[in-house]
Design a protein around this motif. Structure first.
Motif, short mmCIF file in Angstrom:
data_model
loop_
_atom_site.label_atom_id
_atom_site.label_comp_id
_atom_site.label_asym_id
_atom_site.label_seq_id
_atom_site.Cartn_x
_atom_site.Cartn_y
_atom_site.Cartn_z
N SER B 43 74.14 -2.61 -70.97
CA SER B 43 73.93 -3.99 -70.50
C SER B 43 73.91 -4.06 -68.97
CB SER B 43 75.02 -4.91 -71.03
OG SER B 43 76.23 -4.64 -70.35
N VAL B 44 73.76 -2.93 -68.28
CA VAL B 44 73.74 -2.82 -66.82
C VAL B 44 75.11 -3.08 -66.21
CG1 VAL B 44 72.77 -3.66 -64.64
CG2 VAL B 44 71.31 -3.49 -66.63
N ILE B 45 75.74 -4.19 -66.64
CA ILE B 45 76.93 -4.64 -65.92
C ILE B 45 78.23 -4.14 -66.49
CG2 ILE B 45 76.04 -6.71 -64.79
CD1 ILE B 45 76.48 -8.25 -67.28
N TYR B 249 61.21 -12.86 -77.28
CA TYR B 249 62.54 -12.61 -77.83
C TYR B 249 63.19 -11.39 -77.17
CZ TYR B 249 66.29 -12.49 -81.26
OH TYR B 249 67.53 -12.52 -81.86
N PHE B 251 62.54 -10.31 -74.18
CA PHE B 251 62.90 -10.74 -72.82
C PHE B 251 64.23 -11.51 -72.83
CE2 PHE B 251 62.88 -13.85 -69.37
CZ PHE B 251 62.53 -13.08 -68.28
N LYS B 253 66.64 -11.41 -75.07
CA LYS B 253 67.77 -10.54 -75.41
C LYS B 253 68.14 -9.62 -74.25
CE LYS B 253 69.17 -11.84 -79.25
NZ LYS B 253 70.50 -12.38 -79.25
N LEU B 255 66.78 -9.60 -70.61
CA LEU B 255 66.95 -10.10 -69.25
C LEU B 255 67.71 -11.42 -69.15
CD1 LEU B 255 63.52 -8.87 -68.13
CD2 LEU B 255 65.60 -8.37 -66.87
N GLU B 256 67.87 -12.12 -70.27
CA GLU B 256 68.64 -13.36 -70.19
C GLU B 256 70.05 -13.17 -70.74
OE1 GLU B 256 66.43 -16.53 -71.99
OE2 GLU B 256 65.01 -16.65 -70.33
N GLN B 257 70.17 -12.28 -71.74
CA GLN B 257 71.49 -12.14 -72.36
C GLN B 257 72.09 -10.75 -72.13
OE1 GLN B 257 70.76 -13.35 -76.41
NE2 GLN B 257 70.10 -15.37 -75.80
N PHE B 258 71.40 -9.92 -71.37
CA PHE B 258 71.89 -8.59 -70.95
C PHE B 258 72.18 -7.62 -72.08
CE2 PHE B 258 73.98 -11.87 -68.20
CZ PHE B 258 72.93 -11.97 -67.33
N ASN B 259 71.51 -7.80 -73.21
CA ASN B 259 71.68 -6.81 -74.29
C ASN B 259 70.52 -5.83 -74.21
OD1 ASN B 259 73.94 -8.20 -75.24
ND2 ASN B 259 72.65 -9.59 -76.42
N PHE B 260 70.53 -5.00 -73.18
CA PHE B 260 69.38 -4.12 -72.94
C PHE B 260 69.22 -3.05 -74.01
CE2 PHE B 260 69.86 -5.96 -68.75
CZ PHE B 260 68.55 -6.20 -68.41
#
Lengths: 437, 293
Positions: B43-45, B249, B251, B253, B255-260
């Motif tokens: 999730s990057v973070i 969808y 995008f 998941k 970039l908006e919700q960070f579930n990469f």
């Protein structure tokens, strides 16, 4: 021919390896400063080591350049060795910027986010727990309801900054045409619905437009999650009744049958297609420009409350990312930006509301010169002590908001069954709460 | 001879290298990197954990994702319509009627206009008080206003229409290039044999345009499955999930919700689907065209 194929394979491999090398260039520095509880008093920098703080805001340049440049200069002069680099991004871009910076190990130090996004990042462990840095006195200087909006499991992930509570804007021309008296405005949601119905019957114009978002639940006292934030709590008969009433109002034409974003709401009010608008004071700026005639006929009054008798704030916060290399200085700067004195000054230049208790005592928030702006400001600032953000302490707030908004759209726009949809959304929200990612 | 081929292929690779390098860094590498990512909760973070095939099992139980796949497949229906209309338009602008250059330019303008501008213009036209409702009410086709983009029964088709409207000129140009490569004597021979305009199209134009039809259909199918801009700008997938396409969808998941990690898994599933559709299109169009040697 075989040579060509070999050549191609070798070249492709080379290219892929090159690209891997290039992609591997961005390191991911995962070190975060360890917190030292206590004061964020003016300490300057450790052993005189110069520190550059990267401060990000949302859509405040160039309008407020003077205010920020002056404030930053003041801060730098009182904190030798600290330099603040201020960057500003559009609302839609800040989340991507934050992600890419974090991924490349260059996290900013202080970031302006809204409550939903701050809760989303906080619940993923991406932000500092500010309770470990702030004194009790500092934490208590903000309105409790707003400060608690981003508190999850006892950890405060954001400092409240400028905020806004909604007021009711009224097109007096349409209201009078409907035989209603604008000087005696509606006090409750029920009364507002009656007014809207009468306006629709007498003038053919709809009452108001709204966005189908999760705050419709807490307005009527329906909690989104249970007490300990572990499961959905909105799937109740009260919620069913609330949504059924909304559906009927849309069918009648009393409320516009649309999921109207703010820009759409401005269009509808400017075009006199609705008589009322429920939003923050910044709405005035848009109406003033887009429809001066409508602006002349508009008044602002205190927002009628729903069954929960509370007013919702919509706050901007300052957060410190977990990966900030200067956490102590970052928290100190965020506390400085959001202290009462600076919040009052910002409210005066930006026509926003402060989230610090002491600011509200300033005459600027209690006296009205009769203008629409002043009326809206006084009406909204006097309800700040009762205000709370509607996503109070909700983990993964963004995901949950999306699920609820989609469910509301399915029912109200697509005619889906209320109970079935609420069951499905409840299941989805519980899945969001149970998954780690 | 061998040397000549070698130096020729070296020159070819040298010319292709900058573009390939660019593709490798911004296309191939992300695709390759997406495979291991799809097996994690990246999730990057936050800290990343290996989750095996969890993301894939979750995907096939994810009601919204299945709806988005369905919507993307429905979107593919736009492909034959675009191809038929753009071939007809190409035939039209290939003729010697007066003012044909103006038509060529006019049809091509939407292609070079930014999708954001196109989407905004259409959102005004299709608004409750937009020109479309006004005209349809005036001529009596509608009895009341329709919120074209906020009504589940119309929103997806309206978006498909906008995609088609914007893409027509692009495919028209490709077909025009194909038409201009068809030797005139083939038409003359057919005319001598008594073929009328319709027969000329069916028996000469279309068979010789097959390579172009194949190319246009493949990229059009890919574009339809991966459609993003117009959907995101105009409806964000709403109302409800009526216009939720797979790209939107993914995008949301990612970039908006960070579930990469999850978004990568979804991306891989969609990529496999696009590849399968492309293979199908290739299978259906294997012959035809003009041999230029």
């Amino acid at each position: 021919m075989t040579t060509n194929r070999k050549g191609f394979t070798v070249s492709l491999l080379l290219v892929v390896m090159m690209s891997m090398l290039l992609a591997a260039c961005g390191g991911n520095d995962n070190t975060a400063g360890t917190p030292s509880p206590g004061s964020t008093g003016e300490t300057g920098t450790e052993a005189g080591k110069p520190v550059t703080l990267e401060f990000w805001t949302i859509a405040l340049q160039p309008t407020f350049n003077d205010y920020f440049n002056e404030l930053i200069a003041k801060y730098e002069s009182s904190h030798p060795g600290v330099k603040v680099e201020w960057k500003d991004y559009p609302y839609d871009a800040i989340s991507q910027r934050l992600l890419t910076s974090t991924a490349s190990g260059k996290s900013p130090d202080v970031v302006n986010l809204n409550t939903e996004f701050a809760s989303q990042l906080g619940s993923k462990g991406a932000l500092l727990n500010l309770n470990e840095y702030l004194t009790d006195e500092e934490a208590k200087s903000y309105f409790e309801g707003i400060y608690n909006s981003t508190v999850l499991d006892g950890k405060a992930y954001a400092l409240p900054w400028y905020t806004g509570t909604e007021v009711l804007f009224m097109n007096t021309k349409l209201v009078k045409e409907a035989g209603l008296d604008p000087s005696n405005p509606p006090q409750t949601r029920e009364e507002l619905v009656e007014w809207a119905r009468q306006v629709h019957e007498k003038t053919g114009v709809a009452g108001y437009a709204q966005q189908l978002v999760s705050k419709l639940f807490p307005i009527d006292g329906i909690p989104i999650l249970n007490e300990d934030k572990t499961a959905a709590a909105f799937n109740t008969p009260v919620a069913e009744a609330m949504i059924a009433q909304m559906r009927d109002l849309m069918a009648e034409g009393v409320v516009l049958k649309e999921d109207a974003e703010f820009s759409k709401q401005i269009q509808y009010f400017s075009g006199e297609q609705v008589a009322f608008q429920l939003s923050g004071p910044t709405f005035i700026n848009f109406i003033k420009k887009s429809a001066p005639d409508v602006y002349k006929n508009t008044i602002a009054v205190t927002l009628p409350t729903g069954k929960a008798n509370l007013r919702l704030s919509n706050s901007m916060d300052l957060v410190v990312p977990q990966k900030s290399k200067n956490p102590e200085q970052a928290v100190e700067f965020a506390a400085f930006m959001t202290n009462a004195e600076n919040q009052t000054a910002f409210s005066k230049v930006a026509n926003t509301l402060p989230s610090s208790k002491a600011s509200i005592e300033d005459p600027f928030f209690t006296q009205s010169d009769g203008s629409l702006e002043a009326e809206a400001k006084v009406a909204s600032s006097q309800s700040l002590d009762k205000a709370t953000d509607y996503m109070v302490g909700v983990p993964n707030a963004g995901d949950i908001n999306s699920a609820l908004a989609r469910g509301l759209q399915e029912i109200l726009m697509n005619g889906a069954d209320i109970k079935e949809t609420l069951n499905a959304v409840e299941k989805e929200v519980n899945q969001i709460l149970n998954q780690d990612s | 001879m061998y040397k000549a081929i070698r130096s020729e292929s070296f020159a070819a690779w040298a010319f292709m290298a900058p573009g390939l390098l660019f593709l490798a860094v911004f296309t191939f590498w992300p695709i390759i990197y997406g495979i291991p990512l799809s097996l994690t909760d990246y999730s990057v973070i936050t800290e990343t954990h290996f989750v095996g095939l969890d993301n894939f099992t979750r995907a096939f139980q994810d009601h919204n994702f299945l709806i988005s796949l369905w919507n993307s497949l429905v979107y593919v229906l736009v492909v034959p319509v675009i191809q038929i209309i753009s071939i007809l338009m190409a035939i039209l602008v290939n003729s010697r009627i007066p003012g044909v250059k103006m038509f060529r330019a006019a049809y091509y303008i939407p292609v070079v206009t930014s999708m954001v501008a196109v989407a905004l213009i259409w959102s005004w036209l299709l608004g409750n008080n937009g020109v479309v409702n006004y005209l349809l009410l005036k001529v009596g086709i509608l009895s009341e206003q329709i919120s074209w983009l906020s009504t589940s029964s119309t929103a997806l088709y309206v978006l498909m229409f906008i995609t088609m409207w914007k893409g027509l000129g692009y495919y028209m140009m490709l077909y025009l290039a194909g038409l201009q490569g068809i030797p005139a004597d083939l038409y003359e021979a057919a005319r001598v044999d008594g073929a009328g305009p319709l027969r000329l199209i069916i028996h000469v134009t279309l068979p010789l345009l097959r390579p172009h039809i194949l190319f246009c259909t493949v990229i059009s199918v890919m574009g339809a499955v991966r459609v993003f801009d117009e959907v995101y700008i105009l409806t964000k997938g709403g109302p409800g999930t009526s216009t939720l396409t797979s790209s939107v969808y993914i995008f949301q998941k990612g970039l908006e919700q960070f579930n990469f990690g999850y978004a990568s898994a979804l991306g891989l599933i969609v990529s496999v689907m696009v590849a399968a559709l492309s293979v199908l299109v290739f299978r259906l169009n294997r012959r035809g065209g003009v041999n230029t040697y």
